[in-house]
Design an enzyme around this catalytic site. Structure first.
Site, PDB file in Angstrom:
ATOM      1  N   ASP A  40      54.884  69.791  84.536  1.00 32.35           N
ATOM      2  CA  ASP A  40      54.483  69.667  85.934  1.00 32.35           C
ATOM      3  C   ASP A  40      55.277  68.524  86.563  1.00 32.35           C
ATOM      4  OD1 ASP A  40      51.845  70.879  87.479  1.00 32.35           O
ATOM      5  OD2 ASP A  40      52.519  68.985  88.338  1.00 32.35           O
ATOM      6  N   ASP A  66      60.513  69.236  86.935  1.00 30.99           N
ATOM      7  CA  ASP A  66      60.675  69.661  88.323  1.00 30.99           C
ATOM      8  C   ASP A  66      61.521  70.927  88.309  1.00 30.99           C
ATOM      9  OD1 ASP A  66      61.268  70.065  90.965  1.00 30.99           O
ATOM     10  OD2 ASP A  66      62.250  68.120  91.277  1.00 30.99           O
ATOM     11  N   VAL A  67      60.903  72.083  88.622  1.00 30.56           N
ATOM     12  CA  VAL A  67      61.637  73.338  88.551  1.00 30.56           C
ATOM     13  C   VAL A  67      62.716  73.424  89.628  1.00 30.56           C
ATOM     14  CG1 VAL A  67      59.677  74.526  87.508  1.00 30.56           C
ATOM     15  CG2 VAL A  67      60.014  74.652  89.996  1.00 30.56           C
ATOM     16  N   TYR A 159      56.207  80.968 101.656  1.00 30.74           N
ATOM     17  CA  TYR A 159      55.551  81.203 100.365  1.00 30.74           C
ATOM     18  C   TYR A 159      55.440  82.699 100.094  1.00 30.74           C
ATOM     19  CZ  TYR A 159      51.559  81.291  97.077  1.00 30.74           C
ATOM     20  OH  TYR A 159      50.703  81.527  96.030  1.00 30.74           O
ATOM     21  N   LYS A 163      57.116  84.805  97.044  1.00 29.38           N
ATOM     22  CA  LYS A 163      56.322  85.596  96.107  1.00 29.38           C
ATOM     23  C   LYS A 163      56.760  87.060  96.105  1.00 29.38           C
ATOM     24  CE  LYS A 163      53.466  82.467  94.431  1.00 29.38           C
ATOM     25  NZ  LYS A 163      53.468  82.084  93.002  1.00 29.38           N
ATOM     26  N   THR A 194      40.949  76.963  93.206  1.00 35.37           N
ATOM     27  CA  THR A 194      41.729  75.881  92.618  1.00 35.37           C
ATOM     28  C   THR A 194      41.615  74.649  93.517  1.00 35.37           C
ATOM     29  OG1 THR A 194      43.788  76.403  93.788  1.00 35.37           O
ATOM     30  CG2 THR A 194      43.382  77.559  91.691  1.00 35.37           C
TER      31      THR A 194
END
Length: 265
Positions: A40, A66-67, A159, A163, A194
């Protein structure tokens, strides 16, 4: 705790695993015997998640990742291979979601770029780094986390576009890597309780009526689907998108309610 041990001896990397869906996935796979690298951009929270798993006798380590940074991604993959001896499963949970501006034309380029870079390109980076090791394992699997935002308008333009891109990437990558014994699938969650919904219990309660199954999702609901797709139980499943959304995309609840009220009037 899961009763089966489908991932005994597996090495697993989960991105975005400090909390929420990612943390639930890490827990589920660890409960089933996997050695899990919890990654993460929030190292302290990732360590908390890994520590909680270890305190239950499960095999977990934490690492900052960090992607959005290729070197960071490659380091995480290398760490997992070194620590676990193999990399058998990659679960891509990391994402960025920037709230929409009131007017579409006011949306800033940097927010659009970040959401696509973390959510879509970040997954691409992780898959590229992990693929040679997944192929070498002989049982490699990638599970990407999508969203119902890819299927209908639930807001968040960038976003949602990212996706939607994951649906295509999952399909095309699955075709390209099938001959190397690697499967690639996608889970499509609906609304899941979440930390993103913290302090918004009234909204979640209002949403219950829109879900045919009468509730919003829990992280464990998504983790169960991920565990299936990552396991050999899904050995003949690749390139698919598994919708786990309580039925919200199957039924237009608002439309049905409106028409029934009209008939009853």
């Amino acid at each position: 705790m899961a009763d089966t041990k489908r991932f005994e001896g597996y090495g697993v990397v989960v991105t975005g695993a400090a909390r929420g869906i990612g943390a639930a996935v890490a827990r589920r796979l660890a409960e089933e015997g996997a050695r899990v690298l919890v990654t993460d951009v929030d190292p302290p929270e990732a360590e908390k998640t890994a520590t909680a798993l270890r305190e239950q006798g499960l095999a977990a380590e934490a690492l900052a990742c960090d992607v959005g940074d290729l070197a960071s991604v490659e380091a995480a993959v290398a760490h997992a291979v070194h620590a676990f001896g193999s990399l058998d499963v990659l679960v891509n949970c990391a994402a960025s979601c920037t709230p929409d501006t009131p007017l579409f034309e006011d949306g800033p380029d940097d927010a659009w770029a970040r959401d696509l870079d973390i959510t879509l390109t970040g997954t691409y980076r992780c898959c590229r780094a992990a693929l040679p090791h997944l192929a070498a394992s002989g049982r490699g699997a990638v599970v990407n986390i999508g969203s119902v935002n890819a299927l209908q308008d639930f807001g968040n333009h960038a976003y949602s576009a990212a996706k939607a891109g994951l649906v295509s990437l999952t399909r095309t990558m699955a075709a390209h890597v099938a001959a190397r014994g690697v499967r690639v699938n996608l889970v499509v969650p609906g609304t899941v309780r979440t930390s993103a919904w913290e302090g918004r219990d009234d909204e979640l309660e209002a949403m219950r009526a829109l879900y045919p199954l009468g509730r919003v999702g829990e992280p464990a609901d998504i983790a169960a689907a991920v565990a299936f797709l990552a396991s050999r139980d899904a050995a003949w499943v690749t390139g698919t998108s598994l919708t786990v959304d309580g039925g919200v995309t199957a039924v237009n609840t608002g439309f049905l309610t409106a028409t029934r009220q009209n008939r009853d009037a």
